[in-house]
Design a protein around this motif. Structure first.
Motif, PDB file in Angstrom:
ATOM      1  N   LEU A   1       0.819  -1.203   0.000  1.00 52.92           N
ATOM      2  CA  LEU A   1       0.000   0.000   0.000  1.00 52.92           C
ATOM      3  C   LEU A   1       0.857   1.259   0.000  1.00 52.92           C
ATOM      4  O   LEU A   1       0.553   2.227  -0.690  1.00 52.92           O
ATOM      5  N   THR A   2       1.936   1.259   0.764  1.00 56.44           N
ATOM      6  CA  THR A   2       2.833   2.419   0.818  1.00 56.44           C
ATOM      7  C   THR A   2       3.433   2.681  -0.555  1.00 56.44           C
ATOM      8  O   THR A   2       3.477   3.806  -1.016  1.00 56.44           O
ATOM      9  N   THR A   3       3.879   1.608  -1.232  1.00 58.80           N
ATOM     10  CA  THR A   3       4.446   1.747  -2.561  1.00 58.80           C
ATOM     11  C   THR A   3       3.387   2.261  -3.524  1.00 58.80           C
ATOM     12  O   THR A   3       3.653   3.116  -4.356  1.00 58.80           O
TER      13      THR A   3
ATOM     14  N   SER B   1      -1.791   4.612   9.444  1.00 54.22           N
ATOM     15  CA  SER B   1      -2.226   4.614   8.057  1.00 54.22           C
ATOM     16  C   SER B   1      -1.058   5.079   7.190  1.00 54.22           C
ATOM     17  O   SER B   1      -0.230   5.871   7.616  1.00 54.22           O
ATOM     18  N   SER B   2      -1.010   4.548   5.992  1.00 52.67           N
ATOM     19  CA  SER B   2       0.061   4.873   5.071  1.00 52.67           C
ATOM     20  C   SER B   2      -0.286   6.149   4.317  1.00 52.67           C
ATOM     21  O   SER B   2      -1.455   6.460   4.095  1.00 52.67           O
ATOM     22  N   GLY B   3       0.723   6.889   3.939  1.00 54.41           N
ATOM     23  CA  GLY B   3       0.510   8.088   3.155  1.00 54.41           C
ATOM     24  C   GLY B   3       1.812   8.600   2.600  1.00 54.41           C
ATOM     25  O   GLY B   3       2.878   8.032   2.855  1.00 54.41           O
ATOM     26  N   VAL B   4       1.729   9.643   1.806  1.00 52.27           N
ATOM     27  CA  VAL B   4       2.922  10.261   1.238  1.00 52.27           C
ATOM     28  C   VAL B   4       2.845  11.772   1.427  1.00 52.27           C
ATOM     29  O   VAL B   4       1.768  12.322   1.673  1.00 52.27           O
ATOM     30  N   ALA B   5       3.986  12.421   1.338  1.00 51.59           N
ATOM     31  CA  ALA B   5       4.059  13.874   1.442  1.00 51.59           C
ATOM     32  C   ALA B   5       5.164  14.371   0.520  1.00 51.59           C
ATOM     33  O   ALA B   5       6.070  13.623   0.154  1.00 51.59           O
ATOM     34  N   VAL B   6       5.083  15.627   0.144  1.00 46.41           N
ATOM     35  CA  VAL B   6       6.127  16.254  -0.661  1.00 46.41           C
ATOM     36  C   VAL B   6       7.016  17.040   0.289  1.00 46.41           C
ATOM     37  O   VAL B   6       6.539  17.832   1.092  1.00 46.41           O
ATOM     38  N   ARG B   7       8.318  16.803   0.215  1.00 45.98           N
ATOM     39  CA  ARG B   7       9.281  17.480   1.079  1.00 45.98           C
ATOM     40  C   ARG B   7      10.351  18.156   0.211  1.00 45.98           C
ATOM     41  O   ARG B   7      10.756  17.628  -0.815  1.00 45.98           O
ATOM     42  N   GLY B   8      10.816  19.313   0.667  1.00 47.14           N
ATOM     43  CA  GLY B   8      11.857  20.038  -0.047  1.00 47.14           C
ATOM     44  C   GLY B   8      13.005  20.409   0.872  1.00 47.14           C
ATOM     45  O   GLY B   8      12.820  20.584   2.082  1.00 47.14           O
ATOM     46  N   TRP B   9      14.206  20.527   0.275  1.00 49.13           N
ATOM     47  CA  TRP B   9      15.414  20.934   0.994  1.00 49.13           C
ATOM     48  C   TRP B   9      16.247  21.824   0.088  1.00 49.13           C
ATOM     49  O   TRP B   9      16.210  21.695  -1.129  1.00 49.13           O
ATOM     50  N   PHE B  10      17.031  22.702   0.702  1.00 55.62           N
ATOM     51  CA  PHE B  10      17.897  23.606  -0.040  1.00 55.62           C
ATOM     52  C   PHE B  10      19.257  23.640   0.637  1.00 55.62           C
ATOM     53  O   PHE B  10      19.344  23.677   1.854  1.00 55.62           O
ATOM     54  N   LYS B  11      20.313  23.646  -0.179  1.00 57.43           N
ATOM     55  CA  LYS B  11      21.684  23.666   0.340  1.00 57.43           C
ATOM     56  C   LYS B  11      22.433  24.780  -0.379  1.00 57.43           C
ATOM     57  O   LYS B  11      22.593  24.745  -1.591  1.00 57.43           O
ATOM     58  N   ASP B  12      22.873  25.778   0.376  1.00 54.33           N
ATOM     59  CA  ASP B  12      23.607  26.922  -0.159  1.00 54.33           C
ATOM     60  C   ASP B  12      25.094  26.633  -0.041  1.00 54.33           C
ATOM     61  O   ASP B  12      25.638  26.598   1.065  1.00 54.33           O
ATOM     62  N   GLY B  13      25.752  26.391  -1.171  1.00 57.14           N
ATOM     63  CA  GLY B  13      27.188  26.090  -1.165  1.00 57.14           C
ATOM     64  C   GLY B  13      27.491  24.851  -0.360  1.00 57.14           C
ATOM     65  O   GLY B  13      26.871  23.811  -0.536  1.00 57.14           O
ATOM     66  N   ALA B  14      28.443  24.971   0.584  1.00 56.70           N
ATOM     67  CA  ALA B  14      28.840  23.840   1.427  1.00 56.70           C
ATOM     68  C   ALA B  14      28.049  23.813   2.739  1.00 56.70           C
ATOM     69  O   ALA B  14      28.344  23.028   3.625  1.00 56.70           O
ATOM     70  N   GLY B  15      27.032  24.673   2.841  1.00 57.42           N
ATOM     71  CA  GLY B  15      26.231  24.739   4.065  1.00 57.42           C
ATOM     72  C   GLY B  15      25.366  23.498   4.262  1.00 57.42           C
ATOM     73  O   GLY B  15      25.345  22.594   3.432  1.00 57.42           O
ATOM     74  N   PRO B  16      24.620  23.457   5.347  1.00 56.11           N
ATOM     75  CA  PRO B  16      23.770  22.301   5.645  1.00 56.11           C
ATOM     76  C   PRO B  16      22.492  22.314   4.793  1.00 56.11           C
ATOM     77  O   PRO B  16      22.093  23.356   4.265  1.00 56.11           O
ATOM     78  N   TRP B  17      21.864  21.159   4.676  1.00 55.55           N
ATOM     79  CA  TRP B  17      20.557  21.075   4.026  1.00 55.55           C
ATOM     80  C   TRP B  17      19.527  21.724   4.944  1.00 55.55           C
ATOM     81  O   TRP B  17      19.500  21.461   6.134  1.00 55.55           O
ATOM     82  N   VAL B  18      18.673  22.576   4.380  1.00 52.78           N
ATOM     83  CA  VAL B  18      17.658  23.300   5.143  1.00 52.78           C
ATOM     84  C   VAL B  18      16.286  22.969   4.546  1.00 52.78           C
ATOM     85  O   VAL B  18      16.124  22.958   3.317  1.00 52.78           O
ATOM     86  N   LYS B  19      15.310  22.717   5.414  1.00 48.94           N
ATOM     87  CA  LYS B  19      13.961  22.365   4.959  1.00 48.94           C
ATOM     88  C   LYS B  19      13.284  23.535   4.256  1.00 48.94           C
ATOM     89  O   LYS B  19      13.448  24.695   4.639  1.00 48.94           O
ATOM     90  N   LEU B  20      12.483  23.167   3.251  1.00 52.63           N
ATOM     91  CA  LEU B  20      11.605  24.098   2.562  1.00 52.63           C
ATOM     92  C   LEU B  20      10.181  23.682   2.925  1.00 52.63           C
ATOM     93  O   LEU B  20       9.839  22.506   2.824  1.00 52.63           O
ATOM     94  N   VAL B  21       9.352  24.613   3.362  1.00 53.98           N
ATOM     95  CA  VAL B  21       7.999  24.287   3.823  1.00 53.98           C
ATOM     96  C   VAL B  21       6.971  25.256   3.221  1.00 53.98           C
ATOM     97  O   VAL B  21       7.340  26.183   2.507  1.00 53.98           O
ATOM     98  N   ASN B  22       5.712  25.040   3.561  1.00 55.49           N
ATOM     99  CA  ASN B  22       4.608  25.903   3.110  1.00 55.49           C
ATOM    100  C   ASN B  22       4.605  26.064   1.597  1.00 55.49           C
ATOM    101  O   ASN B  22       4.439  27.172   1.075  1.00 55.49           O
ATOM    102  N   ARG B  23       4.782  24.948   0.910  1.00 59.83           N
ATOM    103  CA  ARG B  23       4.838  24.942  -0.555  1.00 59.83           C
ATOM    104  C   ARG B  23       3.463  25.264  -1.131  1.00 59.83           C
ATOM    105  O   ARG B  23       2.448  24.733  -0.710  1.00 59.83           O
ATOM    106  N   SER B  24       3.457  26.150  -2.118  1.00 61.10           N
ATOM    107  CA  SER B  24       2.237  26.507  -2.825  1.00 61.10           C
ATOM    108  C   SER B  24       2.584  26.592  -4.308  1.00 61.10           C
ATOM    109  O   SER B  24       3.412  27.416  -4.706  1.00 61.10           O
ATOM    110  N   ALA B  25       1.975  25.720  -5.104  1.00 60.46           N
ATOM    111  CA  ALA B  25       2.279  25.688  -6.531  1.00 60.46           C
ATOM    112  C   ALA B  25       1.014  25.947  -7.331  1.00 60.46           C
ATOM    113  O   ALA B  25      -0.060  25.450  -6.999  1.00 60.46           O
ATOM    114  N   SER B  26       1.168  26.750  -8.372  1.00 55.50           N
ATOM    115  CA  SER B  26       0.061  27.030  -9.277  1.00 55.50           C
ATOM    116  C   SER B  26       0.645  27.173 -10.676  1.00 55.50           C
ATOM    117  O   SER B  26       1.366  28.140 -10.956  1.00 55.50           O
TER     118      SER B  26
END
Length: 133
Positions: free
Chosen positions: A14-16, A62-87
């Motif tokens: 189901l997850t797949t 219960s199984s489910g999926v989500a969309v997750r985002g990350w951003f990495k500036d140069g050699a810095g750490p990965w930082v979460k991207l949230v509150n995504r709104s696409a149109s």
């Protein structure tokens, strides 16, 4: 024991299935970016997102999926991207590193997304292309 294994197998299937049923969006995948002249990387992925709820000693997951985002500036750490709104070709999201709103507009003819970030009241250019993010 057989019942437990059967339930785990079914949950795995189901997850797949859920992950394969998520619509594809232009921003999914790995991106090579330039933010204010600096090399950066961005990733948007569909990930497993199981939800567990309990009532007393009885819990269900219960199984489910989500969309997750990350951003990495140069050699810095990965930082979460949230509150995504696409149109359409527009994508807006929040960079959690400094809690600022970012914007990208995708050009399907070139595959390049161009936009900006705003930090301390100043606008900075952001450009990303699909690739080795």
């Amino acid at each position: 024991m057989k019942r437990t294994l059967m339930a785990l197998t079914l949950l795995s299937i189901l997850t797949t299935s859920h992950a394969s049923q998520v619509a594809n969006a232009w921003y999914f995948g790995n991106w090579s970016c330039v933010i204010d002249g600096r090399a950066a990387r961005m990733v948007w992925q569909v990930v497993d997102d199981p939800q567990t709820s309990c009532s007393g000693n009885v819990c269900s997951t219960s199984s489910g999926v989500a969309v997750r985002g990350w951003f990495k500036d140069g050699a810095g750490p990965w930082v979460k991207l949230v509150n995504r709104s696409a149109s359409g070709a527009d994508l807006r999201f929040t960079y959690t590193g400094d809690n600022t709103r970012w914007f990208l507009r995708h050009d399907p003819n070139t595959g390049v997304a161009t936009g900006n970030t705003i930090w301390r009241g100043n606008t900075y250019p952001l450009q990303c292309s699909q690739g080795q993010g």
